[in-house]
Design a protein around this motif. Structure first.
Motif, PDB file in Angstrom:
ATOM      1  N   VAL A 256      38.160  42.530  51.488  1.00  0.00           N
ATOM      2  CA  VAL A 256      38.021  43.487  52.391  1.00  0.00           C
ATOM      3  C   VAL A 256      38.224  44.727  51.542  1.00  0.00           C
ATOM      4  O   VAL A 256      37.858  45.903  51.980  1.00  0.00           O
ATOM      5  CB  VAL A 256      39.108  43.576  53.463  1.00  0.00           C
ATOM      6  N   LYS A 257      38.714  44.920  50.596  1.00  0.00           N
ATOM      7  CA  LYS A 257      39.000  46.085  49.711  1.00  0.00           C
ATOM      8  C   LYS A 257      39.117  45.794  48.146  1.00  0.00           C
ATOM      9  O   LYS A 257      39.660  44.637  47.905  1.00  0.00           O
ATOM     10  CB  LYS A 257      40.104  46.951  50.131  1.00  0.00           C
ATOM     11  N   GLU A 258      38.531  46.673  47.410  1.00  0.00           N
ATOM     12  CA  GLU A 258      38.470  46.374  46.025  1.00  0.00           C
ATOM     13  C   GLU A 258      38.599  47.693  45.283  1.00  0.00           C
ATOM     14  O   GLU A 258      37.917  48.694  45.608  1.00  0.00           O
ATOM     15  CB  GLU A 258      37.288  45.599  45.570  1.00  0.00           C
ATOM     16  N   TRP A 259      39.599  47.950  44.115  1.00  0.00           N
ATOM     17  CA  TRP A 259      39.648  49.240  43.793  1.00  0.00           C
ATOM     18  C   TRP A 259      40.149  49.008  42.102  1.00  0.00           C
ATOM     19  O   TRP A 259      40.755  47.925  41.891  1.00  0.00           O
ATOM     20  CB  TRP A 259      40.577  50.110  44.431  1.00  0.00           C
ATOM     21  N   GLU A 260      40.024  50.095  41.499  1.00  0.00           N
ATOM     22  CA  GLU A 260      40.525  50.285  39.969  1.00  0.00           C
ATOM     23  C   GLU A 260      41.817  50.235  40.028  1.00  0.00           C
ATOM     24  O   GLU A 260      42.427  50.862  40.680  1.00  0.00           O
ATOM     25  CB  GLU A 260      39.694  51.052  39.251  1.00  0.00           C
ATOM     26  N   ASP A 261      42.417  49.665  38.870  1.00  0.00           N
ATOM     27  CA  ASP A 261      44.006  49.591  38.705  1.00  0.00           C
ATOM     28  C   ASP A 261      44.148  50.171  37.288  1.00  0.00           C
ATOM     29  O   ASP A 261      44.115  49.429  36.305  1.00  0.00           O
ATOM     30  CB  ASP A 261      44.300  48.214  38.891  1.00  0.00           C
ATOM     31  N   ALA A 262      44.353  51.284  37.431  1.00  0.00           N
ATOM     32  CA  ALA A 262      44.742  52.030  36.072  1.00  0.00           C
ATOM     33  C   ALA A 262      46.055  52.684  36.013  1.00  0.00           C
ATOM     34  O   ALA A 262      46.402  53.159  34.960  1.00  0.00           O
ATOM     35  CB  ALA A 262      43.557  53.353  35.986  1.00  0.00           C
ATOM     36  N   VAL A 263      46.756  52.395  36.921  1.00  0.00           N
ATOM     37  CA  VAL A 263      48.159  53.026  36.735  1.00  0.00           C
ATOM     38  C   VAL A 263      49.113  51.975  37.488  1.00  0.00           C
ATOM     39  O   VAL A 263      48.963  51.189  38.254  1.00  0.00           O
ATOM     40  CB  VAL A 263      48.327  54.318  37.755  1.00  0.00           C
ATOM     41  N   GLY A 264      50.682  51.835  36.954  1.00  0.00           N
ATOM     42  CA  GLY A 264      51.642  50.998  37.366  1.00  0.00           C
ATOM     43  C   GLY A 264      51.427  49.737  36.580  1.00  0.00           C
ATOM     44  O   GLY A 264      50.504  49.445  35.912  1.00  0.00           O
ATOM     45  N   VAL A 265      52.539  49.000  37.123  1.00  0.00           N
ATOM     46  CA  VAL A 265      52.632  47.726  36.642  1.00  0.00           C
ATOM     47  C   VAL A 265      52.846  46.681  37.651  1.00  0.00           C
ATOM     48  O   VAL A 265      53.099  46.968  38.557  1.00  0.00           O
ATOM     49  CB  VAL A 265      53.954  47.557  35.598  1.00  0.00           C
ATOM     50  N   TRP A 266      52.476  45.445  37.285  1.00  0.00           N
ATOM     51  CA  TRP A 266      52.222  44.336  38.451  1.00  0.00           C
ATOM     52  C   TRP A 266      53.976  43.888  38.652  1.00  0.00           C
ATOM     53  O   TRP A 266      54.481  43.285  38.001  1.00  0.00           O
ATOM     54  CB  TRP A 266      51.524  43.448  38.161  1.00  0.00           C
ATOM     55  N   GLN A 267      54.258  43.966  39.916  1.00  0.00           N
ATOM     56  CA  GLN A 267      55.325  43.375  40.323  1.00  0.00           C
ATOM     57  C   GLN A 267      55.582  41.908  40.474  1.00  0.00           C
ATOM     58  O   GLN A 267      56.376  41.240  40.521  1.00  0.00           O
ATOM     59  CB  GLN A 267      55.939  44.101  41.657  1.00  0.00           C
ATOM     60  N   GLY A 268      54.328  41.328  40.883  1.00  0.00           N
ATOM     61  CA  GLY A 268      54.327  39.989  41.002  1.00  0.00           C
ATOM     62  C   GLY A 268      54.013  39.017  40.146  1.00  0.00           C
ATOM     63  O   GLY A 268      53.377  37.905  40.176  1.00  0.00           O
ATOM     64  N   GLY A 269      54.882  39.127  39.029  1.00  0.00           N
ATOM     65  CA  GLY A 269      54.746  38.347  37.649  1.00  0.00           C
ATOM     66  C   GLY A 269      56.237  38.210  36.919  1.00  0.00           C
ATOM     67  O   GLY A 269      57.009  39.002  37.217  1.00  0.00           O
ATOM     68  N   PRO A 270      56.383  37.023  36.429  1.00  0.00           N
ATOM     69  CA  PRO A 270      57.604  37.053  35.620  1.00  0.00           C
ATOM     70  C   PRO A 270      58.151  38.363  34.714  1.00  0.00           C
ATOM     71  O   PRO A 270      59.179  38.604  34.548  1.00  0.00           O
ATOM     72  CB  PRO A 270      57.429  35.845  34.498  1.00  0.00           C
ATOM     73  N   LEU A 271      57.063  39.195  33.992  1.00  0.00           N
ATOM     74  CA  LEU A 271      57.434  40.093  33.353  1.00  0.00           C
ATOM     75  C   LEU A 271      57.566  41.524  34.011  1.00  0.00           C
ATOM     76  O   LEU A 271      57.371  42.655  33.408  1.00  0.00           O
ATOM     77  CB  LEU A 271      56.325  40.305  32.182  1.00  0.00           C
TER      78      LEU A 271
END
Length: 387
Positions: free
Chosen positions: A182-197
């Motif tokens: 339903v939505k797609e966008w570029e990810d150029a800022v921030g870090v992913w919270q949903g991972g072990p690191l």
């Protein structure tokens, strides 16, 4: 499942040597442009914050999850570098990554700091303690990737190639509904919270800010009578500072001014202060310090903090009030127990009661005094017996 639909069980069916080789190549940055594109594509999930918004709807926490293989791979440095993570972050008073029982240590550090300042105030109102509860606005999604890569190169250079594979170039985030994008966008800022690191990467991105806090507060000397410093402790993006009254306004002014210079924005709607009441103050009044803090955007209270790292801090009456945090999670747990009791499958009922009926309550006895929890424990026990 990840954005491509891969699941853990898919990799369980593959030869372990093949999965190990895949993980090794990615950790060393040895991947093609096409594979990196898939690696940097994340699926956003709405996690429950356990809070309600202004319209009394459950608040959602955006959690970006990548490929199942990415989550498998990130467990390797988490296991290999756990001791180094703990040493580096604990030195900066960051107890939310790799530090055993970090939340309990942080909570008790705050309580002990308040009690120490109170015991040594000798009646001087300026020496009375104030606990500031600070959260960062959109901490993970606003995190600076440039700062993350610099900090990684400085303290964990063995991870730099992998972090560059994840964050050196923009990625892509997709949102699904009923199985369709339903939505797609570029990810150029921030870090992913949903991972072990995720937590480690975020903490590396604010490493300079943590160092600035430590230098400003000098916690190692904060307990000396003439110090203008304070005690501070962080659990990932939750910061708590304990200072004397005389130093709170100066520190708060510094914090609001300096935080943006380190890529951090203070969430004013989540900034709270517990101003311990002096005996000379009216129990129903608002002190001048509380007025000043309120004008700065803080929400001060002379009773306590309703929810600090999972449990309230403050007066006994405040911690056990009817509409408080402890009462809300015990009520929710008792309600869940009653629903479990409606099952007709005895084994399923037993397993749910054993493993799921009190998950949110496990940390409370490690924080709050037993006499404050006795009544709540009875409510939960009665619900189990009645079920």
């Amino acid at each position: 499942a990840g954005p491509c639909g891969d699941r853990y069980e898919h990799y369980l069916a593959m030869p372990p040597s093949f999965v190990s080789s895949l993980a090794s190549h990615v950790l060393n940055g040895q991947i093609s442009t096409q594979f990196q594109s898939a690696w940097c594509t994340g699926l956003v999930h709405a996690g429950d914050k356990g809070k309600l918004d202004s319209q009394h709807r459950p608040k959602a926490r955006p959690i970006v999850v990548g490929l199942a293989l990415r989550r498998i791979t990130e467990r390797i440095p988490c296991a290999q570098l756990k001791g180094q993570f703990a040493r580096v972050f604990a030195a900066a008073r960051q107890l939310g990554v790799a530090v055993s029982s970090g939340i309990e240590v942080a909570w008790h550090s705050v309580v002990n700091g308040i009690n120490w300042f109170l015991a040594n105030a000798d009646g001087d109102i300026d020496q009375y303690p104030v606990a500031l509860q600070v959260d960062y606005e959109d901490g993970f999604t606003r995190a600076s990737r440039a700062r993350l890569l610099r900090a990684t190169d400085d303290v964990f250079p063995c991870m730099l190639r992998y972090q560059r594979a994840c964050y050196a170039k923009p990625g892509r985030i997709v949102a699904l509904h009923n199985g369709s994008i339903v939505k797609e966008w570029e990810d150029a800022v921030g870090v992913w919270q949903g991972g072990p690191l995720g937590n480690a990467s975020f903490c590396l991105s604010i490493r300079d800010w943590l160092s600035a806090l430590y230098a400003r507060l000098t916690p190692e000397s904060a307990l000396t009578p003439d110090s203008h410093g304070g005690l501070e402790v962080s659990i990932v993006d939750d910061l708590t500072v304990v200072l004397r009254r005389r130093d709170v306004v100066d520190f708060s002014t510094w914090m609001l001014r300096e935080a943006p210079n380190y890529g951090v924005k203070i969430a004013l709607n989540k900034w709270h202060a517990y101003v311990v009441r002096h005996p000379s103050e009216d129990s129903t009044g608002i002190s001048p310090l509380m007025r000043t803090l309120a004008m700065m955007g803080c929400s001060p209270s002379s009773e306590g903090l309703p929810r600090l790292l999972g449990a309230p801090i403050g007066t006994p009456a405040f911690c056990t009030k009817a509409d408080g945090h402890v009462n809300s999670i015990v009520t929710a747990a008792a309600s869940f127990v009653q629903k479990i009791g409606c099952l007709s499958h005895a084994t399923a009922e037993y397993q749910l009661l054993r493993y799921c009926a009190s998950v949110q309550l496990h940390h409370l006895p490690r924080l709050l005094a037993p006499h404050l929890l006795a009544g709540y424990a009875s409510v939960h026990r009665d619900a189990i017996h009645e079920g």
